[in-house]
Design a protein around this motif. Structure first.
Motif, PDB file in Angstrom:
ATOM      1  N   ILE A 154       0.850  -1.206   0.000  1.00 29.10           N
ATOM      2  CA  ILE A 154       0.000   0.000   0.000  1.00 29.10           C
ATOM      3  C   ILE A 154       0.880   1.249   0.000  1.00 29.10           C
ATOM      4  O   ILE A 154       0.634   2.209  -0.745  1.00 29.10           O
ATOM      5  CB  ILE A 154      -0.952  -0.003   1.218  1.00 29.10           C
ATOM      6  CG1 ILE A 154      -1.959  -1.148   1.090  1.00 29.10           C
ATOM      7  CG2 ILE A 154      -1.687   1.328   1.339  1.00 29.10           C
ATOM      8  CD1 ILE A 154      -2.807  -1.367   2.327  1.00 29.10           C
ATOM      9  N   ARG A 209       4.188   5.874  -5.246  1.00 32.21           N
ATOM     10  CA  ARG A 209       4.340   5.904  -6.712  1.00 32.21           C
ATOM     11  C   ARG A 209       3.296   6.810  -7.354  1.00 32.21           C
ATOM     12  O   ARG A 209       3.610   7.655  -8.191  1.00 32.21           O
ATOM     13  CB  ARG A 209       4.156   4.493  -7.265  1.00 32.21           C
ATOM     14  CG  ARG A 209       5.408   3.664  -7.265  1.00 32.21           C
ATOM     15  CD  ARG A 209       5.120   2.314  -7.869  1.00 32.21           C
ATOM     16  NE  ARG A 209       6.294   1.484  -7.868  1.00 32.21           N
ATOM     17  CZ  ARG A 209       6.279   0.166  -7.746  1.00 32.21           C
ATOM     18  NH1 ARG A 209       5.142  -0.467  -7.597  1.00 32.21           N
ATOM     19  NH2 ARG A 209       7.397  -0.525  -7.769  1.00 32.21           N
ATOM     20  N   ILE A 210       2.045   6.607  -6.953  1.00 27.40           N
ATOM     21  CA  ILE A 210       0.960   7.376  -7.566  1.00 27.40           C
ATOM     22  C   ILE A 210       1.172   8.866  -7.326  1.00 27.40           C
ATOM     23  O   ILE A 210       1.051   9.678  -8.242  1.00 27.40           O
ATOM     24  CB  ILE A 210      -0.410   6.925  -6.995  1.00 27.40           C
ATOM     25  CG1 ILE A 210      -0.742   5.531  -7.491  1.00 27.40           C
ATOM     26  CG2 ILE A 210      -1.511   7.894  -7.381  1.00 27.40           C
ATOM     27  CD1 ILE A 210      -1.934   4.888  -6.812  1.00 27.40           C
ATOM     28  N   ASN A 220       2.663   1.716  -3.342  1.00 24.85           N
ATOM     29  CA  ASN A 220       1.670   2.103  -4.348  1.00 24.85           C
ATOM     30  C   ASN A 220       1.296   3.576  -4.221  1.00 24.85           C
ATOM     31  O   ASN A 220       1.282   4.322  -5.203  1.00 24.85           O
ATOM     32  CB  ASN A 220       0.425   1.227  -4.143  1.00 24.85           C
ATOM     33  CG  ASN A 220      -0.494   1.263  -5.338  1.00 24.85           C
ATOM     34  OD1 ASN A 220      -0.056   1.056  -6.455  1.00 24.85           O
ATOM     35  ND2 ASN A 220      -1.754   1.530  -5.101  1.00 24.85           N
ATOM     36  N   ARG A 235       4.276  10.547  -9.142  1.00 24.71           N
ATOM     37  CA  ARG A 235       4.216  10.604 -10.600  1.00 24.71           C
ATOM     38  C   ARG A 235       3.224  11.651 -11.084  1.00 24.71           C
ATOM     39  O   ARG A 235       2.989  11.773 -12.283  1.00 24.71           O
ATOM     40  CB  ARG A 235       3.852   9.224 -11.156  1.00 24.71           C
ATOM     41  CG  ARG A 235       4.996   8.259 -11.025  1.00 24.71           C
ATOM     42  CD  ARG A 235       4.659   6.878 -11.502  1.00 24.71           C
ATOM     43  NE  ARG A 235       5.731   5.946 -11.177  1.00 24.71           N
ATOM     44  CZ  ARG A 235       5.650   4.645 -11.365  1.00 24.71           C
ATOM     45  NH1 ARG A 235       4.560   4.116 -11.869  1.00 24.71           N
ATOM     46  NH2 ARG A 235       6.657   3.865 -11.028  1.00 24.71           N
ATOM     47  N   ARG A 236       2.613  12.366 -10.153  1.00 23.99           N
ATOM     48  CA  ARG A 236       1.692  13.428 -10.568  1.00 23.99           C
ATOM     49  C   ARG A 236       2.488  14.695 -10.849  1.00 23.99           C
ATOM     50  O   ARG A 236       3.358  15.069 -10.057  1.00 23.99           O
ATOM     51  CB  ARG A 236       0.674  13.724  -9.464  1.00 23.99           C
ATOM     52  CG  ARG A 236      -0.359  12.644  -9.294  1.00 23.99           C
ATOM     53  CD  ARG A 236      -1.433  13.064  -8.337  1.00 23.99           C
ATOM     54  NE  ARG A 236      -0.895  13.524  -7.071  1.00 23.99           N
ATOM     55  CZ  ARG A 236      -1.495  13.345  -5.894  1.00 23.99           C
ATOM     56  NH1 ARG A 236      -2.634  12.726  -5.837  1.00 23.99           N
ATOM     57  NH2 ARG A 236      -0.971  13.797  -4.793  1.00 23.99           N
TER      58      ARG A 236
END
Lengths: 521, 285
Positions: A8, A14-15, A11, A18-19
């Motif tokens: 979790i 990363r999310i 994840n 990468r924005r």
């Protein structure tokens, strides 16, 4: 269990990293630090006591930039991380998670750890940038451990508690929407107020109330009072008297009395997460559906009440005839108001007040109007991508290629509608103030358009603007560069030219990004 | 074996999502019904995401409402309108769900990506995937733990015909030897893969049986004939038309009706689509 929690965390990190909005936010925060720690040759300094400035060593620069980081964590960090659960609801990945053997507590702890990892990494990067700044502007060798100690004492408890509060607010139905965003702002302000009040009254060290010192303000001022023996300290870009020489700041103290409450603040996360787990819906559709309904709080009710007024405005829109770009702009502006009828009421109230209040009070009111404008136009440039109607809009005449200018002009219509009363008033009574105000409206609308187009998320603009708005509000005219609308009366033609240039650069940047996206699609 | 016994779900509003449904599931079961029939709510209860208001759901004899973990370890679930985390690659996305389901090793992730034919785009961000690719990624995550029970909710919604066929074949392939529940409102989706079909309407189960049994129940209720295209609108208002194809000699109609619907209409062999319409209109035997 450890493997699930790690998955979790990885994840989420990363999310988030990468924005594009994360990079923008990082650059903006670093830019704030650049202004927060000015070169002494400019006549301004980071830390000042009775006109005397602190030498730029690792303790002073570390403490100064760490105090800026606490503002970021408290005011902006929460809004950046408060979509961890919502993302899983909206993508429906939460349903899949709920169908696995994962416990609710594991999930919440994983999300909390994800929030921590993001904020720690973000602030770690900021600290590294600040260290580089000391290498450039410093007047003493860089001492990384001393530098890091300032962050550890000042920022870490805030990160831990804000990460937990974000989970709590997302778990409680009536706090998981915009109402919760507003409530959090007041919670944070209250935490500063309570501790500051206690510190003022206390002659000795902080008491148990220091545990609630989320922002670290109480600890900071108590520490400075103990080490520098004064209550009159200025942190962040302030003027100094060069003739008074310099003093050496040795760093924040780590005595038992001061550190224990900081540890206590970190431990607050445990009960906060405990309460969150009581409310967590575990993606049960019946409860998530209730969550959606519960979002109709007082803001929702006011919106519902204001809907007929907004509809009246919509009825004024030209109907029939040929499609035109001007008509598209008008309709998009009206859609903005129609989607948020409370903005329509705010517009009327602000305009009436701007026309009837004494001029000095109008100047005091306008920052609030800028805040309201920012919230209203935040999703104008990204609502199509969020609602999945991009293809519909691109099929309409002229809107595919001229999307950015369409959204910019639509935002400007809303902007000028918010400030119409003030513009009329200034034009009649103080024409010199008109230019800066108009440029500021353009600057805000262009920034909203660019961030909306680039990040496809309204929060990016709200977060970035809130940070800028807060710093500018509290600057109270000390720094002309932050007087973006000329409301403090210290702005200069150069500053206004810079804001106008920024507005143009934002619009051009958004147009370039949009053109690139079109080529890729 | 999955056994659903008198399961109901009543929402706080007082409305029933599912009302007193009982069925036994083995093999591949197609759950058919119009939008709002209660298919999704029933599947969510089976997937242990939401609890029934009353009734029991037994999986291999274990009550999964009381002990959901007994099923969760053996379950693969693809919800309706499944979304993805746009910034992750297909490999990262699948690895995430593999970790959450306690499936170790990158090899299994690679195998699944290959099975759903996404191995060539494994390192591409899933935000740029087509709807069909996202659905294939969704079925891959549902299968990653090698589940005994696979629940897929409206997996073909929004897919183009080609993707639809590909997805159907994929499901038939991976579903062998497993218990699969596939919900849809498109009859052709279940026609090829399901060995049993359950039809829901208004939260209740209105029919359950093998495709052959459903076809038999519609025998004598399906009629075919040709009429002038000018009469079509009148007929549409009066009859339940299963299909209408315009040809040179007129409109060729298939009609669901208890009696000869118009002069010249002859009894026709029912298709599954006709049988479904018969059940929905209450004309099935």
């Amino acid at each position: 269990m450890i493997r699930r929690i790690t998955a979790i965390v990885v994840n989420d990190v990363r999310i988030r990293f990468r924005r594009p909005s994360t990079a923008i936010l990082f650059l903006l925060l670093s830019a704030c630090a650049y202004m927060w720690v000015p070169a002494p040759s400019t006549g301004r300094t980071l830390l000042e006591i009775n006109g005397q400035r602190a030498i730029y060593n690792s303790a002073a620069v570390g403490m100064g930039t760490a105090s800026l980081a606490t503002i970021f964590i408290g005011l902006i960090g929460f809004y950046v991380i408060s979509n961890a659960l919502r993302r899983d609801v909206s993508t429906r990945c939460g349903f899949v998670l709920a169908s696995t053997g994962m416990r609710g507590g594991e999930y919440l702890f994983g999300k909390f750890a994800g929030n921590l990892a993001f904020l720690f990494t973000f602030i770690g990067g900021f600290m590294a940038t600040s260290m580089l700044m000391q290498l450039v502007r410093g007047e003493a060798p860089l001492q990384p451990l001393v530098f890091a100690k300032q962050y550890l004492l000042l920022v870490v408890p805030g990160i831990v508690v804000v990460a937990a509060i974000a989970i709590l607010f997302e778990s409680i139905p009536w706090l998981s929407g915009r109402f919760g965003d507003v409530v959090y702002f007041f919670v944070w302000m209250a935490s500063i107020g309570v501790v500051a009040a206690m510190t003022d009254k206390s002659a000795q060290s902080l008491h148990w109330i220091g545990i609630f010192d989320i922002s670290g303000t109480g600890y900071l001022f108590e520490s400075l009072r103990l080490t520098l023996h004064t209550n009159s300290v200025s942190i962040g870009s302030s003027t100094f008297d060069a003739s008074k020489g310099v003093f050496v700041f040795a760093g924040l103290p780590s005595s038992f009395n001061l550190v224990v409450p900081r540890i206590g603040t970190c431990l607050l996360a445990a009960p906060i997460l405990g309460v969150a787990s009581l409310f967590f819906h575990r993606f049960d559709p019946a409860r998530v559906r209730v969550t959606e309904k519960a979002k109709r709080n007082w803001i929702g009710r006011i919106n519902a009440l204001a809907k007929p007024f907004a509809r009246m405005m919509f009825a004024l829109a030209p109907s029939g005839g040929r499609a035109s770009f001007a008509r598209s702009i008008a309709l998009d502006s009206m859609l903005t108001v129609s989607a948020m009828p409370i903005a329509f009421i705010a517009m009327i109230v602000f305009n009436v007040l701007s026309l009837v209040m004494p001029l000095k009070s109008v100047t005091g009111l306008l920052p609030i109007v800028f805040g309201a404008l920012a919230i209203t136009i935040a999703d104008v440039a990204c609502r199509e991508s969020r609602a999945g109607t991009t293809a519909l809009v691109r099929a309409a005449p002229q809107l595919r290629e001229r999307f950015v200018i369409w959204k910019l002009l639509s935002s400007l219509v809303i902007g000028f509608a918010f400030f119409a009363g003030a513009i009329v008033r200034f034009a009649l009574v103080r024409p010199a103030a008109l230019g800066p105000l108009v440029i500021a409206i353009m600057f805000v609308c262009a920034a909203a358009t660019m961030l909306g187009v680039v990040s496809a998320n309204p929060k990016s603009f709200v977060v970035v603007f809130l940070l800028f708005w807060y710093v500018a509000m509290n600057d109270k005219g000390a720094n002309p560069a932050l007087d973006y609308a000329g409301l403090n009366g210290v702005t200069t033609p150069l500053v206004m030219t810079a804001y106008a240039a920024l507005a143009i650069a934002f619009a051009a940047g958004a147009a370039a990004f949009h053109a690139f996206s079109l080529r890729r699609s | 074996m999955l056994s659903i016994e008198s399961v109901s779900k009543r929402f706080r509003s007082g409305n029933y999502g599912v009302r007193n449904v009982s069925l036994n599931v083995s093999g591949v079961v197609g759950l058919l019904g119009p939008n709002g029939a209660g298919k999704t709510t029933l599947m969510q209860m089976i997937a242990t995401i939401t609890k029934p208001t009353s009734g029991r759901i037994l999986f291999d004899g274990v009550d999964v409402v009381a002990k959901p973990d007994a099923l969760r370890r053996r379950l693969g679930y693809l919800p309706q309108d499944f979304g993805v985390y746009d910034n992750l690659t297909a490999f990262e996305f699948l690895s995430y769900f593999a970790a959450l389901k306690g499936v170790g090793g990158k090899q299994r992730v690679r195998e699944l990506l290959e099975a759903v034919n996404l191995h060539t785009v494994a390192n591409r961000a899933v935000g740029g995937f087509s709807g069909g690719m996202k659905q294939r990624l969704g079925i891959a995550q549902a299968l990653i733990g090698n589940p005994d029970l696979v629940i897929v909710d409206e997996p073909t919604a929004g897919l183009d015909p080609e993707e639809r066929v590909r997805f159907r074949n994929l499901l038939a392939e991976v579903g062998s030897g497993k218990l699969v529940i596939l919900s849809t409102h498109v009859v052709s989706d279940v026609e090829a893969v399901a060995n049993e079909i359950a039809i829901m309407k208004g939260g209740s189960l209105v029919a359950m049986g093998t495709p052959e049994e459903l076809l038999r129940s519609a025998e004598g209720s399906v009629w075919a004939g040709v009429m002038a295209s000018t009469e079509l609108d009148v007929m549409r208002a009066r009859l339940t038309i299963s299909s209408a194809v315009r040809k040179a000699d007129g409109v060729h109609l298939r009609v669901v009706s208890g009696e000869q619907p118009f002069a010249g209409a002859i009894a026709a062999e029912p298709t599954l689509e006709d049988a479904y319409l018969c059940t929905m209109t209450g004309r099935a035997a």
